[in-house]
Design an enzyme around this catalytic site. Structure first.
Site, PDB file in Angstrom:
ATOM      1  CB  SER A   6      47.396  45.270  36.906  1.00  0.00           C
ATOM      2  OG  SER A   6      46.845  44.058  36.429  1.00  0.00           O
ATOM      3  CG  HIS A  31      46.373  44.851  41.122  1.00  0.00           C
ATOM      4  ND1 HIS A  31      45.644  45.098  42.271  1.00  0.00           N
ATOM      5  CD2 HIS A  31      45.461  44.511  40.173  1.00  0.00           C
ATOM      6  CE1 HIS A  31      44.349  44.922  42.027  1.00  0.00           C
ATOM      7  NE2 HIS A  31      44.212  44.565  40.757  1.00  0.00           N
ATOM      8  CG  ASP A  33      43.916  42.098  37.975  1.00  0.00           C
ATOM      9  OD1 ASP A  33      43.163  42.531  38.864  1.00  0.00           O
ATOM     10  OD2 ASP A  33      44.661  42.831  37.292  1.00  0.00           O
ATOM     11  CG  MET A  35      40.180  37.754  36.346  1.00  0.00           C
ATOM     12  SD  MET A  35      39.931  38.603  34.783  1.00  0.00           S
ATOM     13  CE  MET A  35      40.856  40.126  35.067  1.00  0.00           C
ATOM     14  CG  HIS A  64      41.211  42.527  41.996  1.00  0.00           C
ATOM     15  ND1 HIS A  64      41.063  43.389  40.924  1.00  0.00           N
ATOM     16  CD2 HIS A  64      39.962  42.347  42.493  1.00  0.00           C
ATOM     17  CE1 HIS A  64      39.789  43.701  40.784  1.00  0.00           C
ATOM     18  NE2 HIS A  64      39.096  43.076  41.705  1.00  0.00           N
ATOM     19  CG  MET A  66      38.044  40.355  39.851  1.00  0.00           C
ATOM     20  SD  MET A  66      38.788  41.129  38.399  1.00  0.00           S
ATOM     21  CE  MET A  66      40.513  40.858  38.743  1.00  0.00           C
ATOM     22  CG  MET A 135      36.215  46.920  40.737  1.00  0.00           C
ATOM     23  SD  MET A 135      37.975  46.575  40.470  1.00  0.00           S
ATOM     24  CE  MET A 135      38.071  46.544  38.666  1.00  0.00           C
ATOM     25  CG  ASP A 173      41.920  47.411  39.341  1.00  0.00           C
ATOM     26  OD1 ASP A 173      42.503  47.666  38.275  1.00  0.00           O
ATOM     27  OD2 ASP A 173      41.737  46.247  39.766  1.00  0.00           O
ATOM     28  N   GLY A 174      41.348  50.309  37.158  1.00  0.00           N
ATOM     29  CA  GLY A 174      40.675  50.280  35.865  1.00  0.00           C
ATOM     30  C   GLY A 174      40.769  51.600  35.127  1.00  0.00           C
ATOM     31  N   GLY A 195      47.379  48.789  34.646  1.00  0.00           N
ATOM     32  CA  GLY A 195      47.811  47.631  33.867  1.00  0.00           C
ATOM     33  C   GLY A 195      48.313  48.044  32.502  1.00  0.00           C
ATOM     34  CB  SER A 196      46.554  48.638  29.293  1.00  0.00           C
ATOM     35  OG  SER A 196      45.594  49.540  29.794  1.00  0.00           O
TER      36      SER A 196
HETATM   37  C1  DX5 Z   1      40.344  44.522  35.582  1.00  0.00           C
HETATM   38  C2  DX5 Z   1      41.489  44.336  36.535  1.00  0.00           C
HETATM   39  C3  DX5 Z   1      42.513  45.405  36.508  1.00  0.00           C
HETATM   40  C4  DX5 Z   1      43.217  45.531  35.178  1.00  0.00           C
HETATM   41  C5  DX5 Z   1      43.347  46.979  34.945  1.00  0.00           C
HETATM   42  O1  DX5 Z   1      39.352  43.605  35.894  1.00  0.00           O
HETATM   43  O2  DX5 Z   1      41.004  44.270  37.877  1.00  0.00           O
HETATM   44  O3  DX5 Z   1      43.450  45.271  37.561  1.00  0.00           O
HETATM   45  O4  DX5 Z   1      44.494  44.976  35.134  1.00  0.00           O
HETATM   46  O5  DX5 Z   1      43.830  47.191  33.676  1.00  0.00           O
HETATM   47  P1  DX5 Z   1      43.876  48.632  33.041  1.00  0.00           P
HETATM   48  O6  DX5 Z   1      44.800  49.461  33.911  1.00  0.00           O
HETATM   49  O7  DX5 Z   1      44.405  48.372  31.688  1.00  0.00           O
HETATM   50  O8  DX5 Z   1      42.486  49.181  33.051  1.00  0.00           O
HETATM   51 ZN    ZN Z   2      42.519  44.357  39.509  1.00  0.00          ZN
END
Ligand code: DX5
Ligand code: ZN
Length: 216
Positions: A6, A31, A33, A35, A64, A66, A135, A173-174, A195-196
Protein backbone atom coordinates in the site's frame (compact mmCIF):
# COMPACT_ATOMS: atom_id res chain seq x y z
CA UNK A 1 -0.51 -15.74 -2.63
CA UNK A 2 -0.26 -12.18 -3.94
CA UNK A 3 1.38 -9.22 -2.23
CA UNK A 4 -0.15 -5.77 -2.57
CA UNK A 5 2.02 -3.05 -1.00
CA UNK A 6 0.00 0.00 0.00
CA UNK A 7 1.48 3.31 -1.10
CA UNK A 8 -0.26 4.97 1.87
CA UNK A 9 3.00 4.50 3.79
CA UNK A 10 5.27 5.41 0.86
CA UNK A 11 7.22 8.66 0.56
CA UNK A 12 4.79 10.81 -1.43
CA UNK A 13 7.60 13.14 -2.50
CA UNK A 14 9.37 10.19 -4.17
CA UNK A 15 6.41 8.06 -5.10
CA UNK A 16 7.65 6.78 -8.46
CA UNK A 17 10.86 5.51 -6.80
CA UNK A 18 8.91 3.87 -4.00
CA UNK A 19 6.68 2.12 -6.54
CA UNK A 20 9.68 0.94 -8.57
CA UNK A 21 11.28 -0.54 -5.45
CA UNK A 22 8.28 -2.77 -4.65
CA UNK A 23 7.74 -3.68 -8.31
CA UNK A 24 11.36 -4.84 -8.51
CA UNK A 25 10.89 -6.60 -5.16
CA UNK A 26 8.15 -8.81 -6.55
CA UNK A 27 4.91 -7.01 -5.67
CA UNK A 28 1.90 -8.46 -7.51
CA UNK A 29 -0.44 -5.47 -7.17
CA UNK A 30 -0.17 -1.87 -6.04
CA UNK A 31 -2.77 -0.95 -3.41
CA UNK A 32 -4.02 2.65 -3.59
CA UNK A 33 -5.95 3.92 -0.56
CA UNK A 34 -8.49 6.54 -1.57
CA UNK A 35 -9.98 8.43 1.42
CA UNK A 36 -12.46 11.28 1.27
CA UNK A 37 -12.41 12.67 4.82
CA UNK A 38 -16.08 11.67 5.15
CA UNK A 39 -16.36 7.88 4.98
CA UNK A 40 -13.10 7.78 6.95
CA UNK A 41 -11.34 10.47 8.97
CA UNK A 42 -8.42 10.99 6.63
CA UNK A 43 -7.75 12.47 3.19
CA UNK A 44 -5.49 10.92 0.59
CA UNK A 45 -5.71 10.48 -3.16
CA UNK A 46 -8.18 11.03 -5.98
CA UNK A 47 -8.38 9.89 -9.61
CA UNK A 48 -5.56 12.30 -10.50
CA UNK A 49 -3.15 10.25 -8.40
CA UNK A 50 -4.20 7.02 -10.13
CA UNK A 51 -3.74 8.69 -13.52
CA UNK A 52 -0.27 9.88 -12.47
CA UNK A 53 0.78 6.42 -11.26
CA UNK A 54 -0.60 4.52 -14.26
CA UNK A 55 2.25 5.29 -16.68
CA UNK A 56 5.05 4.64 -14.17
CA UNK A 57 4.26 0.98 -13.41
CA UNK A 58 2.92 -2.18 -15.01
CA UNK A 59 1.54 -3.42 -11.68
CA UNK A 60 -2.24 -3.76 -11.57
CA UNK A 61 -3.74 -0.92 -9.52
CA UNK A 62 -5.89 -2.16 -6.63
CA UNK A 63 -7.95 0.90 -5.74
CA UNK A 64 -9.50 0.83 -2.26
CA UNK A 65 -12.31 3.38 -2.25
CA UNK A 66 -12.88 4.59 1.30
CA UNK A 67 -15.40 7.17 0.14
CA UNK A 68 -19.05 7.94 0.67
CA UNK A 69 -21.24 7.50 -2.42
CA UNK A 70 -18.59 5.43 -4.22
CA UNK A 71 -20.63 5.06 -7.43
CA UNK A 72 -20.10 8.73 -8.11
CA UNK A 73 -16.35 8.14 -8.52
CA UNK A 74 -16.35 4.92 -10.56
CA UNK A 75 -16.09 6.54 -14.04
CA UNK A 76 -13.23 8.82 -12.98
CA UNK A 77 -11.16 6.02 -11.44
CA UNK A 78 -11.84 3.69 -14.36
CA UNK A 79 -10.77 6.42 -16.77
CA UNK A 80 -7.65 7.05 -14.68
CA UNK A 81 -6.52 3.45 -15.20
CA UNK A 82 -7.61 1.55 -12.08
CA UNK A 83 -7.69 -2.24 -12.54
CA UNK A 84 -9.73 -3.26 -9.50
CA UNK A 85 -12.20 -0.97 -7.75
CA UNK A 86 -12.95 -2.00 -4.18
CA UNK A 87 -16.29 -0.73 -2.87
CA UNK A 88 -17.15 -0.70 0.85
CA UNK A 89 -20.43 -2.44 1.67
CA UNK A 90 -21.07 0.25 4.31
CA UNK A 91 -20.63 3.14 1.87
CA UNK A 92 -23.72 2.65 -0.26
CA UNK A 93 -27.27 1.29 -0.03
CA UNK A 94 -26.86 0.30 -3.70
CA UNK A 95 -23.93 -2.08 -3.34
CA UNK A 96 -25.04 -4.53 -6.04
CA UNK A 97 -25.59 -1.71 -8.53
CA UNK A 98 -22.27 -0.06 -7.74
CA UNK A 99 -20.43 -3.35 -8.35
CA UNK A 100 -22.28 -3.80 -11.64
CA UNK A 101 -21.18 -0.28 -12.59
CA UNK A 102 -17.55 -1.17 -11.85
CA UNK A 103 -17.78 -4.15 -14.21
CA UNK A 104 -19.52 -2.06 -16.88
CA UNK A 105 -16.74 0.53 -16.59
CA UNK A 106 -14.21 -2.18 -17.51
CA UNK A 107 -12.69 -2.77 -14.05
CA UNK A 108 -12.68 -5.77 -11.72
CA UNK A 109 -15.26 -5.29 -8.95
CA UNK A 110 -14.33 -5.95 -5.33
CA UNK A 111 -16.39 -5.62 -2.17
CA UNK A 112 -14.89 -4.53 1.17
CA UNK A 113 -16.16 -5.15 4.70
CA UNK A 114 -15.22 -3.18 7.80
CA UNK A 115 -14.46 -5.04 11.04
CA UNK A 116 -18.07 -4.53 12.19
CA UNK A 117 -19.64 -5.87 8.99
CA UNK A 118 -20.50 -9.55 8.60
CA UNK A 119 -19.83 -11.89 5.70
CA UNK A 120 -23.54 -12.78 5.72
CA UNK A 121 -24.39 -9.18 4.80
CA UNK A 122 -22.50 -9.42 1.49
CA UNK A 123 -23.56 -12.92 0.44
CA UNK A 124 -25.86 -11.54 -2.24
CA UNK A 125 -23.04 -9.78 -4.08
CA UNK A 126 -20.45 -12.59 -3.90
CA UNK A 127 -21.45 -14.01 -7.32
CA UNK A 128 -20.66 -10.71 -9.07
CA UNK A 129 -17.28 -9.81 -7.52
CA UNK A 130 -13.72 -10.78 -8.42
CA UNK A 131 -12.33 -9.87 -5.02
CA UNK A 132 -13.51 -9.65 -1.39
CA UNK A 133 -11.46 -7.47 0.96
CA UNK A 134 -11.70 -8.14 4.68
CA UNK A 135 -10.52 -5.15 6.71
CA UNK A 136 -8.33 -6.35 9.55
CA UNK A 137 -8.18 -2.84 11.08
CA UNK A 138 -10.66 0.02 11.14
CA UNK A 139 -10.02 1.86 7.87
CA UNK A 140 -8.46 5.31 7.71
CA UNK A 141 -4.84 5.02 8.76
CA UNK A 142 -1.76 2.89 8.25
CA UNK A 143 0.23 1.40 11.08
CA UNK A 144 -2.66 0.10 13.17
CA UNK A 145 -2.85 -3.17 15.04
CA UNK A 146 -4.26 -6.29 13.33
CA UNK A 147 -7.62 -7.51 14.74
CA UNK A 148 -7.20 -11.31 15.08
CA UNK A 149 -10.94 -12.04 15.19
CA UNK A 150 -11.20 -11.02 11.51
CA UNK A 151 -9.46 -14.24 10.42
CA UNK A 152 -12.74 -16.08 10.99
CA UNK A 153 -14.32 -14.02 8.20
CA UNK A 154 -11.56 -15.09 5.83
CA UNK A 155 -12.24 -18.73 6.66
CA UNK A 156 -15.97 -18.15 6.20
CA UNK A 157 -15.40 -16.57 2.77
CA UNK A 158 -13.15 -19.45 1.72
CA UNK A 159 -15.78 -21.99 2.75
CA UNK A 160 -18.56 -20.05 1.00
CA UNK A 161 -16.52 -19.78 -2.18
CA UNK A 162 -16.23 -23.53 -2.38
CA UNK A 163 -19.84 -24.14 -1.35
CA UNK A 164 -21.20 -21.70 -3.95
CA UNK A 165 -18.74 -22.64 -6.69
CA UNK A 166 -17.34 -19.11 -6.96
CA UNK A 167 -13.81 -17.91 -7.63
CA UNK A 168 -13.33 -14.50 -5.98
CA UNK A 169 -9.96 -13.75 -4.42
CA UNK A 170 -9.87 -13.08 -0.68
CA UNK A 171 -7.81 -10.07 0.34
CA UNK A 172 -6.89 -8.72 3.79
CA UNK A 173 -5.83 -5.19 4.69
CA UNK A 174 -4.49 -3.74 7.91
CA UNK A 175 -1.74 -4.66 10.33
CA UNK A 176 -0.21 -7.31 8.08
CA UNK A 177 3.31 -8.30 9.15
CA UNK A 178 5.32 -11.53 9.23
CA UNK A 179 3.64 -12.16 12.61
CA UNK A 180 0.05 -11.74 11.42
CA UNK A 181 0.31 -13.01 7.81
CA UNK A 182 0.37 -16.70 8.85
CA UNK A 183 -2.97 -16.25 10.66
CA UNK A 184 -4.80 -14.95 7.58
CA UNK A 185 -2.99 -17.26 5.14
CA UNK A 186 -3.98 -20.24 7.26
CA UNK A 187 -7.58 -19.00 7.12
CA UNK A 188 -7.42 -18.82 3.32
CA UNK A 189 -6.36 -15.31 2.29
CA UNK A 190 -5.09 -14.97 -1.30
CA UNK A 191 -3.93 -11.32 -1.32
CA UNK A 192 -2.10 -9.53 1.49
CA UNK A 193 -2.08 -5.72 1.59
CA UNK A 194 0.82 -4.30 3.59
CA UNK A 195 1.65 -0.64 4.08
CA UNK A 196 3.81 0.24 7.06
CA UNK A 197 5.43 -3.21 7.26
CA UNK A 198 6.79 -2.67 3.75
CA UNK A 199 7.50 1.05 3.61
CA UNK A 200 8.47 1.95 7.17
CA UNK A 201 11.50 -0.33 6.78
CA UNK A 202 14.74 0.80 5.13
CA UNK A 203 14.51 -1.96 2.49
CA UNK A 204 10.92 -2.44 1.24
CA UNK A 205 11.94 -5.22 -1.17
CA UNK A 206 13.46 -7.20 1.70
CA UNK A 207 10.19 -6.82 3.62
CA UNK A 208 8.24 -8.27 0.68
CA UNK A 209 10.68 -11.17 0.56
CA UNK A 210 10.08 -11.81 4.27
CA UNK A 211 6.30 -11.92 3.72
CA UNK A 212 6.82 -14.27 0.79
CA UNK A 213 8.89 -16.55 3.00
CA UNK A 214 6.25 -16.86 5.74
CA UNK A 215 3.71 -17.74 3.08
CA UNK A 216 5.71 -20.84 2.11
C1 DX5 B 1 -6.10 1.48 6.02
C2 DX5 B 1 -5.72 1.16 4.61
C3 DX5 B 1 -4.60 0.21 4.44
C4 DX5 B 1 -3.30 0.71 5.02
C5 DX5 B 1 -2.70 -0.46 5.68
O1 DX5 B 1 -7.30 2.17 6.02
O2 DX5 B 1 -6.84 0.60 3.92
O3 DX5 B 1 -4.44 -0.19 3.10
O4 DX5 B 1 -2.39 1.19 4.08
O5 DX5 B 1 -1.58 -0.06 6.38
P1 DX5 B 1 -0.83 -1.03 7.37
O6 DX5 B 1 -0.33 -2.19 6.54
O7 DX5 B 1 0.24 -0.18 7.91
O8 DX5 B 1 -1.82 -1.48 8.39
ZN1 ZN C 1 -6.46 -0.28 1.91
Amino acid sequence: MKLAPSILSADFAHLADDIEVVAAGGADLLHVDVMDGHFVANLTFGPGMVAAIRPVTNLPLDVHMMVSDPARWIPAFAQAGADTLLIHAEATPHLYGALQQVRAAGCRPGVVINPGTTVASIEAVLPIVDQVLVMTVNPGFGGQRFIPAMAAKVAQLAALRQQLGLSYEIEVDGGITTATAPVVLEAGADILVAGSFVYAAPDPAAQLAKLRRVAR
